[in-house]
Motif scaffolding. Structure first.
Motif: not given
Length: 152
Positions: A108-118
């Protein structure tokens, strides 16, 4: 997680959701990437494109993320509205979200995870409908700035 902390987090969820509607533009829209006001002006096509880049980044780390391209991140998912679909479909979505959250939690600290979670926030309202799954993924990072954003 201690029972006391779980209770406190649940109380926060109830307070955060009290009297709000998911699409209430006057209050903005929940988002990890954008301010609440900016998020209201971004269409779902743009959010989906951002999410797909995030999912691709995650898939490079762990191939199991590719499975979600045909479910939570599919083109058909753009048409779903959780508040009007059947409870059976919602149960299936909850299952996919639960699986995704377990898989994404260490990242969750990765940008990719934040983008997907968005995408999951905007499309499926995971911050409301799947609050426990959502918050538990971030609890290990409770001292980080992102945790404050999640609670908001």
């Amino acid at each position: 997680m201690s029972t006391s902390l779980a209770t406190q987090l649940q109380q926060l969820a109830v307070k955060a959701n009290a009297g709000t509607r998911p699409d209430d533009i006057s209050q903005g829209r929940a988002s990890l990437l954008f301010s609440a006001q900016d998020a209201t002006g971004i269409n779902k096509e743009t959010i989906h494109q951002i999410a797909m880049t995030g999912l691709k980044e995650l898939s490079e780390i762990d191939k199991r993320f590719q499975d979600f391209e045909t479910t939570l991140f599919s083109v058909d998912s753009k048409k779903l509205e959780r508040t009007v679909i059947s409870s059976d479909v919602n149960t299936q979505i909850d299952s996919f979200i639960g699986e995704f959250m377990v898989l994404v939690a260490p990242h969750v600290m990765r940008n990719g995870a934040i983008k997907a979670l968005e995408w999951l926030i905007q499309r499926f309202g995971i911050h409301k409908f799947n609050f426990n799954n959502f918050i538990y993924a971030f609890v290990p990072f409770h001292e980080m700035k992102i945790f404050t954003r999640v609670l908001q």
